[in-house]
Design an enzyme around this catalytic site. Structure first.
Site, PDB file in Angstrom:
ATOM      1  CB  THR A 973      -0.933   0.007   1.225  1.00  0.00           C
ATOM      2  OG1 THR A 973      -0.146  -0.110   2.414  1.00  0.00           O
ATOM      3  CG2 THR A 973      -1.921  -1.136   1.156  1.00  0.00           C
ATOM      4  CB  CYS A 974       4.100   2.206   1.476  1.00  0.00           C
ATOM      5  SG  CYS A 974       5.140   0.819   1.029  1.00  0.00           S
ATOM      6  CE1 TYR A 975       8.002   2.961  -2.376  1.00  0.00           C
ATOM      7  CE2 TYR A 975       7.726   0.877  -1.230  1.00  0.00           C
ATOM      8  CZ  TYR A 975       8.447   2.032  -1.451  1.00  0.00           C
ATOM      9  OH  TYR A 975       9.594   2.261  -0.743  1.00  0.00           O
TER      10      TYR A 975
END
Length: 1006
Positions: A973-975
């Site tokens: 989710t961070c990317y």
């Protein structure tokens, strides 16, 4: 006259002089009364009569100085509230002097009525002129005099000549009033000009005195309403021209105007003097009582009463005609403005409260407006309400403004391009923005044909394009209706539809919307300011109610700006330039667009306002870069280390003190649950993960800082118990900075706040009708109390509210001593609004104030005021509860060996199109941690949505037997990355994908 003028009752040592004056005045009274000449023989009776008349004529003439002497004497009498003590004998003498004084003042009126022959005929106009100038301008005249004397002054034979003379000699009398000496008046508010005292005294004489002002019961007998209202309007208009030109009582707000001119010293109002105006305003008390208005309305069909006094010429009297609604409108419009000038705190609330609740008044007022605004398209009422055209010069004005407006519309975009050229030339040298219109999207089409219905032609040129009469009527309507809107609940507004049907509400909204928007394109003079202020207030209340529970089509709010709306980037830069240069020589370049964006942003479509918001942030980042705050990648960044299990505490400890430095880049290093540093470099993905994870943890009701409303959507609102937590208020302030950082970086958070809470963040007050969005059950109970038919005391309520925190009950009083005040039928509205105010404003204020402080460190409050509460939540958490698959496909990046033509990728998009909207949102949340798409499309998603190939080769024989990859998809989710195995069959990809997105997991899937 000399003896009277020198009699000063305010000096205790003047008892002998008071007695002498009493004797002298009684002697003069006897001399001016034929009945007092008892010793005269019958043969000399005619001579005596002639002598009495000559004496009265002399007193009523200019050489006697009677009125000036009377003024000096009455000014020394005790003002209201005086504590001076006089002996009984002195009080009797003072009463006799005062009674004699009033008798002598009125004698010339009685003689002039019958004085038709002989030399030196007494001119009643001259008598009335001096009476108006010297007596009616005495501060608190009726309050200084004994009540028994007032009835003589209220008689028609006195008031009617005064009113009529005031109308005939208006200019002369007003000029003489301006020169009246106020320096020797024994009264505190000497700053009220003489015309103001004349207005107050006339209203007291016509409608009551100090002794009966609490319940005066009606106007004086046989009052000539036509000349009375006309005279009052004349004086009120003149008073306003003086009050509204004094700097310290101006209310500039967002409206720009020329500086007012200063009058003489006796008209200047100062801060700190406003407290002494309360007694003055109390003289206007009858105008805030319902009988006053209903009596005026009841006389509107009656022709002006002239019996007993043929003073005006037939031509001038014909111009007065009968009392019309427009005359009453002018009266109340002027009084509202006077109250607002002299008492900013309380203002015109008593008058507006009465107007709002007078049965039928607002409906009749709107009916009269409809005859002008919608000619041939409305049901007009009785003839008495069809009065807009009286004294109207609006037709000629409209033609001139129409030609001007056409030119403005044709050159609309060129105007804003010129503005932007000037802005960029001064503030961002070297940046070529002269051809911005080529790259900037043009304003979107908004079904122009249908929007014409909501762009009301008679008010397309703002307050400057309508007649003075129309302006007064609109001002009174907007001021009264905005007051009523604060009190109307949803049942009355939407179900009972009182006082207007929803169709009428739409018409009202379109009129005010058109008026306000176009008002900013013209120079707003002093005459147009009150209308604009009341119209803006009414517009905001109607728009906010529509945002919460729609009754207008969206096109209505956009209609006025559909043809000349500038591009969003031009509007944003113009507004920022105007805000930064207020007071400079360049400020007038773009006052209208700056005011429009600040005051009526809703005329721009939501998408364009989002573009403006992003443009504001873009300009802020550019200015920070120019200031050296952002010199390059990694410069001035903030580096933090966060433990996975203590993300809120670690974030608070390391970031809370940064303030506006939180705008800088954040580089995050995570420490695992085992205490080991996690591998990886933060190129934006980890900081995004940090913001989403800290929000998820801190906004969870289990954490204790926020709770969910009892509505079906369960929106977030600060927990009132948070103030008892360690650093509770500081933590909420920190979360404001977190939300600000997410908005600043364009990172979506999958949370929505309560309408009431967002209203506070936008700097707006909440009223009763909004309680349903916070606590439907409480709102329902309050509506039960409001509409209860029996005795409310049976419900056993008092002015308290009970809170419960950590098992303890706290009783809060809604007002001092509230626990001892029982709710009754009479005070139940006060109780209902007290409860609503506590729940919607007072209770939440410490938390919203703290959150707002943190938010304002990163996001300017003026940027957020582009949006309403619902739109703010969309800005924070994204768009609709569905996904545009084509838009997502166009803005997706492929890595690890995938391409747009890969078999698995083709299968993936087929499966996506077959998903239900809810399933598509679940997939988006699985990959990005937010279930909604960016407001302006996926091209604005940061980082870009990515599908990464996860190679999972299986043996050929397994493929021939129909087997497929067993591995589940996962996400980073961070990317914003979906790690998708190489599935061969659509059914397998669909099943695996649904399993993954339903398991609420990401990294750990395999």
């Amino acid at each position: 006259m000399f003896v009277l003028s020198e009699c000063d009752t305010s000096h205790a040592r003047g008892q002998d002089f008071v007695a002498l004056t009493s004797l002298a005045m009684r002697f003069v009274v006897v001399l001016t009364d034929l009945k007092g000449w008892k010793s005269v023989a019958e043969l000399d009776w005619l001579s005596a009569d002639a002598a009495v008349k000559d004496l009265v004529r002399f007193m009523g003439g200019g050489e006697s100085g009677l009125c000036l002497a009377i003024r000096r004497y009455i000014s020394t009498l005790d003002p209201p509230g005086s504590s001076r003590i006089s002996s009984n004998i002195q009080r009797d003498d003072i009463f006799l002097i005062t009674a004699s004084t009033i008798t002598l003042a009125l004698r010339p009126f009685h003689l002039a009525k019958f004085d038709s022959d002989g030399p030196g005929i007494l001119d009643v106009h001259y008598v009335a002129e001096k009476y108006c100038v010297f007596l009616l301008t005495i501060p608190c005249l009726t309050q200084r005099l004994p009540a028994v004397l007032i009835s003589a002054m209220r008689h028609k034979s006195i008031l009617s000549p005064c009113f009529q003379t005031l109308l005939i000699l208006k200019e002369k009398i007003l000029k003489e009033m301006l020169d009246v000496d106020q320096s020797k008046v024994h009264f505190l508010p000497k700053m009220i000009p003489p015309v103001g005292w004349a207005l107050a005294n006339i209203m007291c004489l016509a409608a009551g005195t100090e002794n009966d002002s609490i319940d005066p019961g009606g106007f004086s007998h046989d009052l000539d309403f036509v000349s009375y209202v006309s005279a009052v309007n004349t004086l009120a208009e003149n008073l306003l021209s003086r009050l509204e030109n004094v700097d310290c009582v101006k209310d500039n707000q967002d409206l720009q105007s020329d500086a007012g001119t200063h009058e003489k010293s006796n008209t200047v109002l100062c801060e700190g003097e406003t407290g002494s105006f309360e007694m003055y305003l109390d003289m206007f008390r009858p105008i805030s009582q319902q009988w006053y208005l209903t009596d005026l309305l009841a006389t509107m069909n009656k022709v002006g009463d002239i019996q007993g006094s043929e003073i005006l010429t037939p031509k001038k009297w014909e111009s007065l005609g009968k009392l019309e609604l427009l005359d009453v409108v002018h009266l109340y419009s002027y009084m509202i403005r006077i109250f607002s000038c002299l008492s900013p705190a309380v203002g015109s609330l008593p008058v507006l409260n009465m107007l709002s609740f007078t049965p039928g008044f607002l409906e009749n007022l709107w009916r009269a407006l409809e005859t002008y605004l919608y000619p041939g398209d409305c049901h007009t009422g009785p003839d008495r309400y069809d009065c807009i055209s009286k004294n109207s010069g609006g037709v000629e004005k409209d033609k001139g403004f129409e030609r001007k407006q056409k030119h403005t519309n044709n050159d609309g975009f060129n105007k804003w391009a010129t503005v932007l050229h000037k802005i960029t030339g001064k503030s961002q040298a070297g940046v070529d923005c002269t051809n911005l219109s080529d790259g900037q999207p043009k304003p979107r089409s908004v079904h122009e044909d249908s929007s014409d219905v909501w762009d009301i032609e008679p008010v397309r040129h703002g307050p400057q394009g309508i007649s003075r009469d129309m302006s007064c009527m609109l001002h009174l309507f907007c001021a009264s209706y905005s007051h009523l809107l604060l009190i109307l609940d949803d049942i009355e507004f939407y179900e009972k539809q009182v006082p207007f049907t929803l169709e009428q509400q739409r018409k009202i909204a379109s009129v005010i919307n058109t008026l306000v928007y176009n008002g900013f394109s013209q120079t707003i003079g002093q005459q147009g300011r009150p209308l604009m202020e009341s119209a803006i207030r009414c517009l905001h209340l109607m728009y906010e109610r529509d945002c919460r529970h729609r009754f207008c089509p969206p096109i209505l709010w956009l209609a006025p700006a559909r043809k000349n709306r500038p591009p969003s980037a031009v509007a944003a830069r113009t507004r920022e330039f105007f805000s930064a240069n207020v007071g400079s020589d360049d400020a007038p370049v773009a006052p209208s667009i700056g005011s429009v964006i600040t005051t009526t942003p809703h005329v721009f479509p939501f998408e364009e306002r989002v573009e403006m918001f992003r443009e504001f942030i873009k300009m802020d980042k550019a200015s920070r870069k120019m200031a050296g705050e952002v010199a390059g990648p990694g410069s001035r960044s903030v580096e933090i280390v966060v433990r996975r299990g203590h993300i809120v505490e670690d974030g608070f400890r390391q970031l809370n003190s940064l303030g506006s430095r939180l705008k800088s880049s954040i580089h995050v290093s995570f420490v695992s649950e085992c205490g080991l540093p996690e591998a990886g470099l933060d190129y934006g993905g980890l900081s995004k993960e940090f913001l989403t994870d800290i929000s998820k943890a801190a906004f969870s009701p289990d954490y204790g800082l926020f709770s969910q409303t009892s509505t079906s959507d369960g929106l977030l609102i600060p927990n009132v118990s948070a103030r008892f937590l360690e650093n509770g208020i500081q933590m909420i302030e920190f979360l404001g900075r977190v939300v600000g950082k997410a908005l600043y970086e364009g990172i979506l958070l999958d949370y929505s706040f309560s309408h009431v809470f967002v209203q506070k963040l936008l700097g707006r007050y909440s009223f009763l009708d909004e309680l349903s969005t916070l606590d439907p059950e409480l709102y329902k109970n309050l509506m039960y109390v409001k509409h209860y038919d029996g005795d409310v005391e049976e419900l056993c309520l008092d002015f308290t509210v009970t809170e419960e925190s950590f098992g303890k009950r706290h009783i809060i009083e809604l007002k001092p001593g509230g626990k001892d005040v029982t709710v009754t039928n009479k005070n139940r509205m006060q109780y209902i609004h007290g409860i609503a105010d506590y729940k919607l404003n007072r209770q939440i204020f410490p938390f919203s104030n703290a959150f707002n402080r943190g938010l304002a460190d990163v996001i300017s409050p003026s940027w957020l005021k582009l949006f309403n509460a619902g739109e703010f939540n969309q800005l924070l958490s994204g768009g609709n509860h569905d996904i545009d698959v084509d838009d997502l496909r166009k803005n997706t990046k492929y890595t690890g060996g995938y391409s747009e033509g890969s078999r698995t990728i083709k299968i993936f998009w087929e499966v996506m199109e077959g998903f239900e909207p809810k399933e598509r949102c679940m997939l988006l949340k699985f990959v990005t941690s937010c279930s909604r798409a960016p407001l302006l499309g996926f091209k604005h998603l940061q980082p870009t949505f990515t599908i990464h190939k996860v190679a999972c080769d299986i043996p050929l024989w397994a493929t021939m037997r129909g087997q497929d990859v067993e591995r589940l998809p996962s996400a980073s989710t961070c990317y914003n990355t979906l790690k998708l195995p190489t599935y061969k069959r659509p059914s397998t990809l669909r099943d695996k994908l649904l399993y993954a997105i339903s398991s609420n997991a990401g990294f750990e899937l395999s």
